[in-house]
Motif scaffolding. Sequence first.
Motif, PDB file in Angstrom:
ATOM      1  N   ALA A  76       0.824  -1.199   0.000  1.00 19.47           N
ATOM      2  CA  ALA A  76       0.000   0.000   0.000  1.00 19.47           C
ATOM      3  C   ALA A  76       0.862   1.254   0.000  1.00 19.47           C
ATOM      4  CB  ALA A  76      -0.930  -0.019   1.205  1.00 19.47           C
ATOM      5  N   GLY A  77       2.015   1.186   0.667  1.00 20.74           N
ATOM      6  CA  GLY A  77       2.923   2.331   0.673  1.00 20.74           C
ATOM      7  C   GLY A  77       3.436   2.659  -0.714  1.00 20.74           C
ATOM      8  N   ASP A  78       3.703   1.620  -1.508  1.00 18.63           N
ATOM      9  CA  ASP A  78       4.134   1.850  -2.894  1.00 18.63           C
ATOM     10  C   ASP A  78       3.057   2.597  -3.678  1.00 18.63           C
ATOM     11  OD1 ASP A  78       6.485   0.386  -2.413  1.00 18.63           O
ATOM     12  OD2 ASP A  78       5.542  -1.496  -3.050  1.00 18.63           O
ATOM     13  N   VAL A  79       1.805   2.181  -3.496  1.00 21.45           N
ATOM     14  CA  VAL A  79       0.709   2.811  -4.233  1.00 21.45           C
ATOM     15  C   VAL A  79       0.507   4.247  -3.761  1.00 21.45           C
ATOM     16  CG1 VAL A  79      -1.744   2.679  -4.804  1.00 21.45           C
ATOM     17  CG2 VAL A  79      -0.397   0.583  -4.594  1.00 21.45           C
ATOM     18  N   LEU A  80       0.558   4.477  -2.456  1.00 24.50           N
ATOM     19  CA  LEU A  80       0.405   5.838  -1.940  1.00 24.50           C
ATOM     20  C   LEU A  80       1.479   6.768  -2.501  1.00 24.50           C
ATOM     21  CD1 LEU A  80      -0.538   5.164   1.788  1.00 24.50           C
ATOM     22  CD2 LEU A  80      -1.975   6.268   0.067  1.00 24.50           C
ATOM     23  N   ALA A  81       2.708   6.256  -2.627  1.00 24.66           N
ATOM     24  CA  ALA A  81       3.785   7.069  -3.191  1.00 24.66           C
ATOM     25  C   ALA A  81       3.491   7.415  -4.652  1.00 24.66           C
ATOM     26  CB  ALA A  81       5.117   6.333  -3.066  1.00 24.66           C
ATOM     27  N   GLU A  82       2.943   6.460  -5.401  1.00 26.00           N
ATOM     28  CA  GLU A  82       2.577   6.740  -6.790  1.00 26.00           C
ATOM     29  C   GLU A  82       1.473   7.787  -6.867  1.00 26.00           C
ATOM     30  OE1 GLU A  82       1.626   3.619  -9.401  1.00 26.00           O
ATOM     31  OE2 GLU A  82       3.562   2.612  -9.242  1.00 26.00           O
ATOM     32  N   LEU A  83       0.467   7.652  -6.013  1.00 30.21           N
ATOM     33  CA  LEU A  83      -0.639   8.604  -6.021  1.00 30.21           C
ATOM     34  C   LEU A  83      -0.151  10.015  -5.704  1.00 30.21           C
ATOM     35  CD1 LEU A  83      -3.367   6.472  -4.213  1.00 30.21           C
ATOM     36  CD2 LEU A  83      -3.276   7.069  -6.634  1.00 30.21           C
ATOM     37  N   ALA A  84       0.806  10.116  -4.805  1.00 31.54           N
ATOM     38  CA  ALA A  84       1.347  11.428  -4.451  1.00 31.54           C
ATOM     39  C   ALA A  84       2.058  12.084  -5.627  1.00 31.54           C
ATOM     40  CB  ALA A  84       2.305  11.288  -3.262  1.00 31.54           C
ATOM     41  N   ARG A  85       2.526  11.257  -6.589  1.00 25.06           N
ATOM     42  CA  ARG A  85       3.208  11.799  -7.771  1.00 25.06           C
ATOM     43  C   ARG A  85       2.238  12.045  -8.931  1.00 25.06           C
ATOM     44  NH1 ARG A  85       7.072   7.828  -6.059  1.00 25.06           N
ATOM     45  NH2 ARG A  85       6.298   6.334  -7.606  1.00 25.06           N
ATOM     46  N   GLY A  86       0.939  11.885  -8.696  1.00 23.04           N
ATOM     47  CA  GLY A  86      -0.039  12.194  -9.731  1.00 23.04           C
ATOM     48  C   GLY A  86      -0.587  11.018 -10.507  1.00 23.04           C
TER      49      GLY A  86
END
Length: 263
Positions: A41-51
Amino acid sequence: METRERGPAVAERTAALARAAFRAGDRYPGLPPADGSAETAGDVLAELARGTRIWTGFDRHGEAVGCVRAVPGADGAWAVRRLAVAPRARGRSVGRLLMRALEDGARAAGAARVVLDAVVERGNPPFYCRLGYRTTAHFPGPDKPLSEVRMEKDLATPDGELSYPWGGEPFPLWDGPLRVWFCGPRGTVALPAVPGPRPEAAVAALAGRAAWQVGAGARFRGADGLACPGGVLVDPRPAEAVPAFVMPRGVDGGALALWRTGG
């Protein structure tokens, strides 16, 4: 539907779908684990933060059955990230519907193209070819001994299915020696060739020789690009049991899987 939420619950659901999809097994055994098989989930959250944007598909019971991500680019191209379909939902056009939803979203946002990278040995390019994506480059995987292709779709053109591989790559992008694979009743054979201006003609010219080696009804299974000319390889096993077919770069670092078809 596009997932607008950006919270931990969406991230965990997306990561769980990716893990389930990418752990479900490859077309050919023995390949390195796919990156998505260990996503968090942390990987996905990091992607979402980048747009990054996410589309999620649900069944009639409200259960998530697949998702796909895209990264909008400043050059008018959106890059696909990790199309994942739950194993229980495969064969129901979930992946196709998710890709169409992504493309619709990209068009609405003014994007001109959708691009993606697909692993040849995992059998992914034929799926995207059927959705109208054309191969524009072959290259070695950056972190695993696998072969990848860059594929692209012009969003201004009507949707249409392309035949694999020649419809999606009408002109050869590899001008060096080829190793062409065939399977038949007596096993597997790889024959040397040069691509020429029409790669399908180079393959067709080998069909009779392949039938002589492995029996009538020999089927084209793919081709590799080589750094230098190779010889004939004959193996009594099916292609899926031949290491040089399953993962050519793992056997010869100068080889690159260009095309793989189904059995």
